[in-house]
Write a protein that holds these residues in place. Structure first.
Motif, PDB file in Angstrom:
ATOM      1  N   TYR A   1      43.312  30.402  34.971  1.00 23.71           N
ATOM      2  CA  TYR A   1      42.070  29.356  35.113  1.00 23.71           C
ATOM      3  C   TYR A   1      40.830  29.014  34.895  1.00 23.71           C
ATOM      4  CZ  TYR A   1      44.864  29.645  39.706  1.00 23.71           C
ATOM      5  OH  TYR A   1      46.023  30.309  40.606  1.00 23.71           O
ATOM      6  N   LEU A   2      40.833  30.513  34.049  1.00 20.72           N
ATOM      7  CA  LEU A   2      39.108  30.103  32.913  1.00 20.72           C
ATOM      8  C   LEU A   2      39.556  30.200  31.568  1.00 20.72           C
ATOM      9  CD1 LEU A   2      36.555  31.692  34.200  1.00 20.72           C
ATOM     10  CD2 LEU A   2      36.773  33.455  32.725  1.00 20.72           C
TER      11      LEU A   2
ATOM     12  N   ALA B   1      35.496  48.206  43.633  1.00 16.69           N
ATOM     13  CA  ALA B   1      35.409  48.070  42.373  1.00 16.69           C
ATOM     14  C   ALA B   1      37.147  47.302  42.115  1.00 16.69           C
ATOM     15  CB  ALA B   1      35.223  48.978  41.154  1.00 16.69           C
ATOM     16  N   LYS B   2      38.056  48.227  43.199  1.00 23.32           N
ATOM     17  CA  LYS B   2      39.009  47.755  42.234  1.00 23.32           C
ATOM     18  C   LYS B   2      39.484  46.179  43.104  1.00 23.32           C
ATOM     19  CE  LYS B   2      41.738  52.706  42.660  1.00 23.32           C
ATOM     20  NZ  LYS B   2      41.698  53.315  43.554  1.00 23.32           N
ATOM     21  N   GLU B   3      39.489  45.812  43.318  1.00 22.11           N
ATOM     22  CA  GLU B   3      39.496  44.138  44.280  1.00 22.11           C
ATOM     23  C   GLU B   3      38.699  43.709  43.871  1.00 22.11           C
ATOM     24  OE1 GLU B   3      37.521  43.666  48.093  1.00 22.11           O
ATOM     25  OE2 GLU B   3      38.881  45.211  49.188  1.00 22.11           O
ATOM     26  N   GLY B   4      37.793  44.073  42.918  1.00 23.99           N
ATOM     27  CA  GLY B   4      36.779  43.434  41.439  1.00 23.99           C
ATOM     28  C   GLY B   4      38.247  43.408  40.538  1.00 23.99           C
ATOM     29  N   PHE B   5      38.388  44.059  40.058  1.00 23.00           N
ATOM     30  CA  PHE B   5      39.314  44.483  38.457  1.00 23.00           C
ATOM     31  C   PHE B   5      40.396  43.037  38.772  1.00 23.00           C
ATOM     32  CE2 PHE B   5      42.302  46.070  35.861  1.00 23.00           C
ATOM     33  CZ  PHE B   5      42.085  45.782  35.098  1.00 23.00           C
ATOM     34  N   ASP B   6      41.291  43.845  40.241  1.00 25.15           N
ATOM     35  CA  ASP B   6      41.819  42.747  40.353  1.00 25.15           C
ATOM     36  C   ASP B   6      42.138  41.694  40.008  1.00 25.15           C
ATOM     37  OD1 ASP B   6      43.752  44.801  40.570  1.00 25.15           O
ATOM     38  OD2 ASP B   6      44.156  45.016  43.096  1.00 25.15           O
ATOM     39  N   THR B   7      40.583  40.512  41.178  1.00 24.64           N
ATOM     40  CA  THR B   7      40.836  39.934  40.467  1.00 24.64           C
ATOM     41  C   THR B   7      40.646  38.639  39.568  1.00 24.64           C
ATOM     42  OG1 THR B   7      39.322  40.220  42.779  1.00 24.64           O
ATOM     43  CG2 THR B   7      38.904  37.652  42.032  1.00 24.64           C
ATOM     44  N   ALA B   8      39.502  39.481  38.805  1.00 22.17           N
ATOM     45  CA  ALA B   8      38.772  39.174  37.836  1.00 22.17           C
ATOM     46  C   ALA B   8      39.955  38.708  36.912  1.00 22.17           C
ATOM     47  CB  ALA B   8      38.347  40.383  36.796  1.00 22.17           C
ATOM     48  N   VAL B   9      40.684  39.960  36.694  1.00 26.24           N
ATOM     49  CA  VAL B   9      42.441  39.599  36.496  1.00 26.24           C
ATOM     50  C   VAL B   9      43.272  38.381  36.409  1.00 26.24           C
ATOM     51  CG1 VAL B   9      44.504  40.602  35.783  1.00 26.24           C
ATOM     52  CG2 VAL B   9      42.420  41.892  35.094  1.00 26.24           C
TER      53      VAL B   9
ATOM     54  N   PHE C   1      38.357  27.722  43.403  1.00 24.06           N
ATOM     55  CA  PHE C   1      39.696  27.712  44.350  1.00 24.06           C
ATOM     56  C   PHE C   1      40.730  28.692  43.110  1.00 24.06           C
ATOM     57  CE2 PHE C   1      37.224  24.183  45.551  1.00 24.06           C
ATOM     58  CZ  PHE C   1      37.003  24.054  47.033  1.00 24.06           C
ATOM     59  N   GLY C   2      40.673  28.683  42.460  1.00 28.43           N
ATOM     60  CA  GLY C   2      41.727  29.374  41.367  1.00 28.43           C
ATOM     61  C   GLY C   2      42.087  30.460  41.725  1.00 28.43           C
ATOM     62  N   SER C   3      40.965  31.388  42.398  1.00 23.39           N
ATOM     63  CA  SER C   3      41.120  32.546  42.737  1.00 23.39           C
ATOM     64  C   SER C   3      41.825  32.960  43.983  1.00 23.39           C
ATOM     65  CB  SER C   3      39.477  33.214  42.834  1.00 23.39           C
ATOM     66  OG  SER C   3      39.314  32.861  43.848  1.00 23.39           O
ATOM     67  N   VAL C   4      41.793  32.131  44.978  1.00 23.48           N
ATOM     68  CA  VAL C   4      42.720  31.606  46.284  1.00 23.48           C
ATOM     69  C   VAL C   4      43.685  31.612  46.119  1.00 23.48           C
ATOM     70  CG1 VAL C   4      40.764  32.525  47.231  1.00 23.48           C
ATOM     71  CG2 VAL C   4      40.975  30.101  47.156  1.00 23.48           C
ATOM     72  N   GLY C   5      43.935  30.973  44.692  1.00 23.50           N
ATOM     73  CA  GLY C   5      45.481  29.607  44.294  1.00 23.50           C
ATOM     74  C   GLY C   5      45.394  28.596  45.174  1.00 23.50           C
TER      75      GLY C   5
ATOM     76  N   LEU D   1      34.089  39.260  32.411  1.00 25.18           N
ATOM     77  CA  LEU D   1      33.824  39.433  33.969  1.00 25.18           C
ATOM     78  C   LEU D   1      34.336  39.985  34.888  1.00 25.18           C
ATOM     79  CD1 LEU D   1      32.386  36.695  35.306  1.00 25.18           C
ATOM     80  CD2 LEU D   1      35.094  35.981  35.514  1.00 25.18           C
ATOM     81  N   ILE D   2      35.513  40.528  34.329  1.00 15.13           N
ATOM     82  CA  ILE D   2      35.622  42.039  34.926  1.00 15.13           C
ATOM     83  C   ILE D   2      35.226  43.059  35.242  1.00 15.13           C
ATOM     84  CG2 ILE D   2      37.674  44.080  34.737  1.00 15.13           C
ATOM     85  CD1 ILE D   2      39.760  41.895  32.803  1.00 15.13           C
ATOM     86  N   GLY D   3      34.022  43.467  34.174  1.00 16.60           N
ATOM     87  CA  GLY D   3      33.445  44.438  35.037  1.00 16.60           C
ATOM     88  C   GLY D   3      32.191  44.176  35.639  1.00 16.60           C
TER      89      GLY D   3
END
Lengths: 220, 177
Positions: free
Chosen positions: B52-53, B39-47, B142-146, A60-62
């Protein structure tokens, strides 16, 4: 969310322990159920599952990085705003709490479009982006807003003109016409989305904050 | 029709990238810098969503691995049969909100056992396409925004799932009776 989490875990554990207990005490004699030992199965699969989950998260990071990168390019080029303006007539009615031109509208639209087009791996990144935009409008960051609940309702029943994954499975299974489900699915999801919006709106209305005391006109 | 629809799905990505990049370049956007910023935002969110996942998938695995779904289907089958849901489709109804890959496995199983063009397989296909992995989506979104208090989102999600099944039955009855 805690209730769901506890519920699922208890359901699984109680069932596994219960069946195992039944087998040990001779209450159940079904050979196929008893030979395995459900508690053992549960334990093994649990550790496999968390490993798979972590792998999924890495993948998912990708896709998150890719899609949100593309999103930002589209945003800087003014395309996101364009999407927002195009769907405003409909979305403004569905989401009256969201100010006009807010990026939440575009993000939700893109998420729902990704679902509709069958671009599955774009759906989660764009959906989370939409939630983050909605969260910016949230006065109480720990509590879901009406807009979020409605978005989730629309997402859960999303209109699907192209169920590509199911079609691929049907083709692999040798169906005479794998695409025969396209029409029924499109019709069913369209109708379901309408019902889901109504349900979400009813709940929003039921859970609306009470009017200020002055207007309520209490006794005396 | 199918080729057209599948074509749409496959060409969507290259067309999208081409259109966005061309328009961005035309409007003098620094495309690479913008991409990296997003992409940086995407990376941070994914981590951020990993806990939660993993949590929700662990809980779901506990329900799936024990065969509880099959046992429930056997119990509920006779009840749902008169309502238009054959007993063999019940595993699909129960697993769909929990797991997408689980639903795919159930669908393949139903098609193998009852034929891909039978009523059960068609109904299962439609349900699988209409419904959504609601618990996963609720946990991760919902986890992604706490957000911890979901208010009525869970109820609406479950009701939506139920409506999807009912609507699938109605539409399949009309299409293939």
């Amino acid at each position: 969310m805690s209730k769901v989490f506890v519920g699922l875990v208890l359901l699984g554990c109680c069932y596994a322990l219960g069946v195992d207990l039944g087998c040990v005490t001779g209450l159940f004699t079904d050979a196929t159920t008893c030979s395995k030992g459900l508690s053992g199965t549960l334990t093994n699969t649990l550790f496999d599952a968390v490993q798979t989950a972590a792998e999924l998260a890495l993948k998912l990071i990708g896709v998150m990085t890719l899609w949100l990168g593309l999103m930002k390019v589209a945003e800087k080029a003014g395309l996101i705003e364009l999407v927002g303006r195009a769907v405003e007539p409909v979305m403004a009615r569905l989401f009256p709490d969201i100010p006009r031109g807010h990026p939440a509208i575009s993000a939700m639209t893109l998420n729902l479009s990704a679902n509709a087009l069958g671009i599955g791996n774009a759906a989660t990144p764009l959906g989370i982006k939409a939630m983050q935009e909605l969260q910016k409008l949230n006065p109480n960051p720990a509590v879901a807003t009406d807009a979020m609940c409605l978005f989730l309702a629309l997402h859960a029943t999303s209109f699907t003109p192209l169920p590509s994954q199911t079609m691929a499975l049907r083709q692999a299974a040798g169906a005479a016409d794998p695409s025969d489900i396209v029409g029924p699915v499109a019709l069913a999801t369209a109708l379901t989305s309408v019902v889901a919006v109504i349900i979400a709106k009813v709940f929003a209305w039921l859970s609306r904050p009470p009017p200020p005391p002055a207007e309520r006109g209490g006794p005396g | 029709m199918r080729q057209l629809l599948e074509g749409t799905s496959h060409t969507a990505i290259p067309v999208l990238f081409m259109a966005v990049f061309l328009i961005a370049a035309y409007r003098k956007v620094d495309v690479y810098a913008a991409f990296i910023e997003g992409a940086k935002e995407g990376f941070d969110t994914a981590v951020k969503i990993i806990p939660y996942l993993v949590g929700i998938l662990a809980a779901i695995s506990m329900v799936r691995s024990t065969g509880l779904i099959d046992a429930l289907s056997r119990v509920l089958g006779p009840v749902t049969e008169p309502l238009g849901i054959p007993a063999e489709v019940m595993p699909m109804v129960l697993i769909r909100p929990l797991s997408g890959s689980g639903a795919n496995a159930v669908l393949v199983d139903i098609m193998k056992s009852y034929g891909p063009d039978g009523y059960a397989a068609r109904l299962a296909s439609v349900i699988s396409s209409c419904a959504e992995t609601t618990f996963y989506v609720l946990a991760v979104y919902f986890g992604s925004v706490g957000i911890t208090n979901l208010r009525y989102a869970l109820v609406v999600g479950i009701l939506g799932e139920a409506v999807s099944v009912v609507m699938s039955v109605i539409v399949c009855r009309l299409a293939w009776g």
